[in-house]
Design a protein around this motif. Structure first.
Motif, PDB file in Angstrom:
ATOM      1  N   LEU A  36       4.934  11.544   6.796  1.00 21.83           N
ATOM      2  CA  LEU A  36       4.166  12.772   6.583  1.00 21.83           C
ATOM      3  C   LEU A  36       3.101  13.008   7.641  1.00 21.83           C
ATOM      4  CD1 LEU A  36       3.549  12.378   2.728  1.00 21.83           C
ATOM      5  CD2 LEU A  36       5.399  13.636   3.848  1.00 21.83           C
ATOM      6  N   GLY A  37       2.828  11.979   8.433  1.00 21.71           N
ATOM      7  CA  GLY A  37       1.687  12.061   9.333  1.00 21.71           C
ATOM      8  C   GLY A  37       0.468  11.460   8.652  1.00 21.71           C
ATOM      9  N   PRO A  38      -0.467  10.918   9.417  1.00 25.77           N
ATOM     10  CA  PRO A  38      -1.598  10.214   8.802  1.00 25.77           C
ATOM     11  C   PRO A  38      -2.517  11.106   7.981  1.00 25.77           C
ATOM     12  CG  PRO A  38      -1.839  10.330  11.195  1.00 25.77           C
ATOM     13  CD  PRO A  38      -0.474  10.814  10.879  1.00 25.77           C
ATOM     14  N   ALA A  39      -2.664  12.359   8.366  1.00 25.18           N
ATOM     15  CA  ALA A  39      -3.587  13.235   7.639  1.00 25.18           C
ATOM     16  C   ALA A  39      -3.081  13.521   6.222  1.00 25.18           C
ATOM     17  CB  ALA A  39      -3.787  14.537   8.403  1.00 25.18           C
ATOM     18  N   VAL A  40      -1.832  13.958   6.108  1.00 24.83           N
ATOM     19  CA  VAL A  40      -1.276  14.241   4.780  1.00 24.83           C
ATOM     20  C   VAL A  40      -1.140  12.947   3.987  1.00 24.83           C
ATOM     21  CG1 VAL A  40       0.708  15.201   3.528  1.00 24.83           C
ATOM     22  CG2 VAL A  40      -0.083  16.287   5.624  1.00 24.83           C
ATOM     23  N   SER A  41      -0.865  11.849   4.683  1.00 16.67           N
ATOM     24  CA  SER A  41      -0.778  10.545   4.021  1.00 16.67           C
ATOM     25  C   SER A  41      -2.090  10.187   3.348  1.00 16.67           C
ATOM     26  CB  SER A  41      -0.397   9.481   5.052  1.00 16.67           C
ATOM     27  OG  SER A  41      -0.447   8.204   4.490  1.00 16.67           O
ATOM     28  N   SER A  42      -3.207  10.571   3.953  1.00 15.11           N
ATOM     29  CA  SER A  42      -4.504  10.268   3.342  1.00 15.11           C
ATOM     30  C   SER A  42      -4.680  11.041   2.040  1.00 15.11           C
ATOM     31  CB  SER A  42      -5.647  10.580   4.316  1.00 15.11           C
ATOM     32  OG  SER A  42      -5.773  11.969   4.519  1.00 15.11           O
ATOM     33  N   ILE A  43      -4.102  12.233   1.957  1.00 21.38           N
ATOM     34  CA  ILE A  43      -4.158  13.016   0.710  1.00 21.38           C
ATOM     35  C   ILE A  43      -3.379  12.305  -0.389  1.00 21.38           C
ATOM     36  CG2 ILE A  43      -3.552  15.210  -0.388  1.00 21.38           C
ATOM     37  CD1 ILE A  43      -5.812  15.436   1.580  1.00 21.38           C
ATOM     38  N   VAL A  44      -2.217  11.797  -0.016  1.00 20.85           N
ATOM     39  CA  VAL A  44      -1.401  11.033  -0.971  1.00 20.85           C
ATOM     40  C   VAL A  44      -2.195   9.841  -1.493  1.00 20.85           C
ATOM     41  CG1 VAL A  44       0.664   9.592  -1.181  1.00 20.85           C
ATOM     42  CG2 VAL A  44       0.789  11.769   0.050  1.00 20.85           C
ATOM     43  N   ALA A  45      -2.889   9.162  -0.585  1.00 19.62           N
ATOM     44  CA  ALA A  45      -3.693   8.006  -0.990  1.00 19.62           C
ATOM     45  C   ALA A  45      -4.816   8.424  -1.930  1.00 19.62           C
ATOM     46  CB  ALA A  45      -4.265   7.306   0.238  1.00 19.62           C
ATOM     47  N   CYS A  52       0.819  -1.213   0.000  1.00 21.10           N
ATOM     48  CA  CYS A  52       0.000   0.000   0.000  1.00 21.10           C
ATOM     49  C   CYS A  52       0.853   1.263   0.000  1.00 21.10           C
ATOM     50  CB  CYS A  52      -0.924   0.012   1.220  1.00 21.10           C
ATOM     51  SG  CYS A  52      -1.958  -1.449   1.303  1.00 21.10           S
ATOM     52  N   GLY A  53       1.889   1.269   0.801  1.00 20.61           N
ATOM     53  CA  GLY A  53       2.752   2.449   0.870  1.00 20.61           C
ATOM     54  C   GLY A  53       2.304   3.470   1.885  1.00 20.61           C
ATOM     55  N   THR A  54       1.077   3.338   2.383  1.00 20.67           N
ATOM     56  CA  THR A  54       0.582   4.375   3.285  1.00 20.67           C
ATOM     57  C   THR A  54       1.123   4.196   4.700  1.00 20.67           C
ATOM     58  OG1 THR A  54      -1.442   3.048   3.396  1.00 20.67           O
ATOM     59  CG2 THR A  54      -1.489   5.033   2.050  1.00 20.67           C
ATOM     60  N   GLY A  55       1.698   3.047   4.998  1.00 23.32           N
ATOM     61  CA  GLY A  55       2.410   2.937   6.271  1.00 23.32           C
ATOM     62  C   GLY A  55       3.609   3.854   6.266  1.00 23.32           C
ATOM     63  N   LEU A  56       4.351   3.840   5.165  1.00 27.60           N
ATOM     64  CA  LEU A  56       5.524   4.700   5.002  1.00 27.60           C
ATOM     65  C   LEU A  56       5.134   6.167   5.039  1.00 27.60           C
ATOM     66  CD1 LEU A  56       8.537   5.141   4.243  1.00 27.60           C
ATOM     67  CD2 LEU A  56       7.849   4.894   1.858  1.00 27.60           C
ATOM     68  N   THR A  57       4.111   6.535   4.280  1.00 35.27           N
ATOM     69  CA  THR A  57       3.712   7.946   4.247  1.00 35.27           C
ATOM     70  C   THR A  57       3.093   8.375   5.569  1.00 35.27           C
ATOM     71  OG1 THR A  57       1.633   7.295   3.175  1.00 35.27           O
ATOM     72  CG2 THR A  57       3.403   8.082   1.758  1.00 35.27           C
ATOM     73  N   GLY A  58       2.424   7.446   6.249  1.00 29.24           N
ATOM     74  CA  GLY A  58       1.883   7.790   7.565  1.00 29.24           C
ATOM     75  C   GLY A  58       2.982   8.126   8.536  1.00 29.24           C
ATOM     76  N   VAL A  59       4.082   7.381   8.466  1.00 26.98           N
ATOM     77  CA  VAL A  59       5.216   7.641   9.353  1.00 26.98           C
ATOM     78  C   VAL A  59       5.899   8.959   8.996  1.00 26.98           C
ATOM     79  CG1 VAL A  59       7.528   6.839   9.982  1.00 26.98           C
ATOM     80  CG2 VAL A  59       5.638   5.216   9.883  1.00 26.98           C
ATOM     81  N   ALA A  78       0.520  -1.674   8.884  1.00 25.67           N
ATOM     82  CA  ALA A  78      -0.294  -0.811   8.013  1.00 25.67           C
ATOM     83  C   ALA A  78      -0.901  -1.627   6.877  1.00 25.67           C
ATOM     84  CB  ALA A  78       0.557   0.330   7.457  1.00 25.67           C
ATOM     85  N   ASP A  79      -0.099  -2.500   6.288  1.00 28.17           N
ATOM     86  CA  ASP A  79      -0.600  -3.340   5.187  1.00 28.17           C
ATOM     87  C   ASP A  79      -1.706  -4.261   5.686  1.00 28.17           C
ATOM     88  OD1 ASP A  79      -0.332  -6.088   3.549  1.00 28.17           O
ATOM     89  OD2 ASP A  79       0.322  -4.439   2.274  1.00 28.17           O
ATOM     90  N   TRP A  80      -1.449  -4.939   6.791  1.00 25.30           N
ATOM     91  CA  TRP A  80      -2.453  -5.879   7.304  1.00 25.30           C
ATOM     92  C   TRP A  80      -3.723  -5.146   7.739  1.00 25.30           C
ATOM     93  CZ3 TRP A  80       1.090  -9.490  10.734  1.00 25.30           C
ATOM     94  CH2 TRP A  80       1.891 -10.255   9.890  1.00 25.30           C
ATOM     95  N   ALA A  81      -3.551  -3.980   8.352  1.00 28.15           N
ATOM     96  CA  ALA A  81      -4.724  -3.204   8.779  1.00 28.15           C
ATOM     97  C   ALA A  81      -5.551  -2.761   7.576  1.00 28.15           C
ATOM     98  CB  ALA A  81      -4.284  -1.982   9.590  1.00 28.15           C
ATOM     99  N   THR A  82      -4.857  -2.404   6.488  1.00 32.37           N
ATOM    100  CA  THR A  82      -5.560  -1.988   5.275  1.00 32.37           C
ATOM    101  C   THR A  82      -6.442  -3.112   4.750  1.00 32.37           C
ATOM    102  OG1 THR A  82      -3.813  -0.436   4.648  1.00 32.37           O
ATOM    103  CG2 THR A  82      -5.252  -1.213   2.887  1.00 32.37           C
ATOM    104  N   TYR A  89       1.452   4.982  11.375  1.00 32.28           N
ATOM    105  CA  TYR A  89       1.893   6.078  12.245  1.00 32.28           C
ATOM    106  C   TYR A  89       1.854   5.666  13.713  1.00 32.28           C
ATOM    107  CZ  TYR A  89       1.739  10.617  14.602  1.00 32.28           C
ATOM    108  OH  TYR A  89       1.973  11.675  15.428  1.00 32.28           O
ATOM    109  N   GLY A  90       0.731   5.085  14.120  1.00 33.04           N
ATOM    110  CA  GLY A  90       0.571   4.696  15.518  1.00 33.04           C
ATOM    111  C   GLY A  90       1.574   3.630  15.937  1.00 33.04           C
ATOM    112  N   THR A  91       1.774   2.642  15.078  1.00 34.58           N
ATOM    113  CA  THR A  91       2.734   1.576  15.386  1.00 34.58           C
ATOM    114  C   THR A  91       4.133   2.152  15.536  1.00 34.58           C
ATOM    115  OG1 THR A  91       1.423  -0.014  14.127  1.00 34.58           O
ATOM    116  CG2 THR A  91       3.714  -0.590  14.570  1.00 34.58           C
ATOM    117  N   PHE A  92       4.508   3.001  14.591  1.00 34.60           N
ATOM    118  CA  PHE A  92       5.849   3.583  14.623  1.00 34.60           C
ATOM    119  C   PHE A  92       6.057   4.397  15.896  1.00 34.60           C
ATOM    120  CE2 PHE A  92       9.758   4.871  12.678  1.00 34.60           C
ATOM    121  CZ  PHE A  92       9.987   6.158  13.129  1.00 34.60           C
TER     122      PHE A  92
END
Lengths: 83, 248
Positions: free
Chosen positions: B103-112, B94-101, B171-175, B147-150
């Protein structure tokens, strides 16, 4: 290092093409689509319907653009450091 | 040359798509009511992400470069079908685990949102009606999980790359757990939720277990790379203490 990375990429292509026959369905077919069909839901037509090699072309182009974009921004990040 | 190498990798994986198709929730699979609910559920995070993106970018122009880089990375890897030899299917990280860490989860959602929208419009990957659901699972839940895990692991004294690995993995498994829940809610009708949810999760497990490990490795690798090349970015994003960056 560069030659090694390119070689690994080529080996991956060769390996998976050699093994790919009717297998290697994405999880959308193997899981999502299969279970959805069991419950009466079917996939609708996408916004732009791509058939045959048109989808391959679209994915390849998207990947190329994404790759160039990633390389460009990475270079900008590294150049900022050196400045 | 690095960009060329990355490009070759992108092309290499894309050429593997002999029979792999989309891996997000495809167009039309969710009833319109549920599709709308997921748009509403994603909206607060996405709205806050836009606010954060504008605010941080106004203060620091280099943040935009980082967002650009990670957007391209998420776009590539979230439409990259990776064959899992033990199962004979393909799936994607997914990649959003990386971006969540990073950029933060909010900006990461924009990337998604950006990645999923382009894929739905031009690649028949995912769907427009199911965009809200895909954003919620990948952009909201995936980013928050990463983000939370990290943060929890770093607060416990775990190293940077180990924390990054666990962030990417979870992040992948949660997705995909969220995707399973979304599908189960949309498909169950008047039936029970748990049986169909369990069925979907069990069907995902053989493919997503190794893909999650791969995503963990990608996340750890990217954090390690930034740590060696641009530790100041990690300091700026408050992932590393200044004294530790100075010691490098």
């Amino acid at each position: 290092m560069r030659i090694a990375m390119i070689t690994i990429a080529m080996l991956i292509i060769g390996f998976t093409l050699a093994l790919a026959e009717e297998k290697w369905a994405g999880v959308d077919d193997a899981v999502v689509g299969r279970i959805s069909n069991e419950y009466g839901r079917t996939v609708s037509k996408p916004f732009i319907e791509l058939e045959g090699d048109a989808q391959l072309f679209a994915f390849l182009t998207a990947g190329a653009i994404g790759g160039f974009g990633a390389g460009y921004f990475w270079r900008m990040l590294m150049e900022k450091k050196s400045k | 040359m690095r960009g060329l190498t990355l490009l070759i990798f992108a092309i290499a994986f894309l050429l593997l798509e002999e029979s792999a198709m989309a891996m997000h929730i495809s167009e039309g699979l969710l009833p319109i009511g549920w599709a709308g609910i997921w748009f509403l559920a994603s909206a607060p995070m996405v709205g806050y992400g836009l606010y954060r993106l504008n605010r941080i970018s106004a203060e620091d122009i280099s943040f935009k470069i980082l967002v650009g880089l990670l957007s391209a990375v998420v776009f590539i890897i979230s439409c990259m079908p990776i064959p899992v030899p033990t199962v004979g299917t393909c799936s994607h990280p997914c990649g959003t685990g990386l971006t969540g860490v990073l950029l933060g989860p909010a900006v990461s959602s924009i990337v998604a949102v950006a990645a999923l929208l382009i894929q739905a419009l031009f690649l028949a990957h995912g769907g427009l009606s199911t965009l809200g659901a895909n954003v919620f699972s990948m952009g909201v839940v995936g980013s928050l999980a990463g983000y939370g895990t990290f943060r929890m692991m770093r607060a416990s004294g775990v190293g940077l790359t180990t924390s990054g690995f666990m962030a990417g993995l979870l992040a992948d498994w949660a997705t995909y757990a969220t995707t399973s829940a979304i599908l189960a809610l949309g498909l169950k009708g008047d039936g029970a939720f748990c049986p169909i949810f369990s069925k979907i999760v069990i069907a995902f497990i053989p493919t997503q277990l190794p893909i999650g490990v791969l995503e963990g490795a990608i996340t750890a690798g990217m954090l390690g790379l930034l740590h060696s090349k641009r530790p100041d970015i990690l300091v700026k994003m408050r992932l590393l203490k200044p004294e530790k960056a100075a010691a490098l």
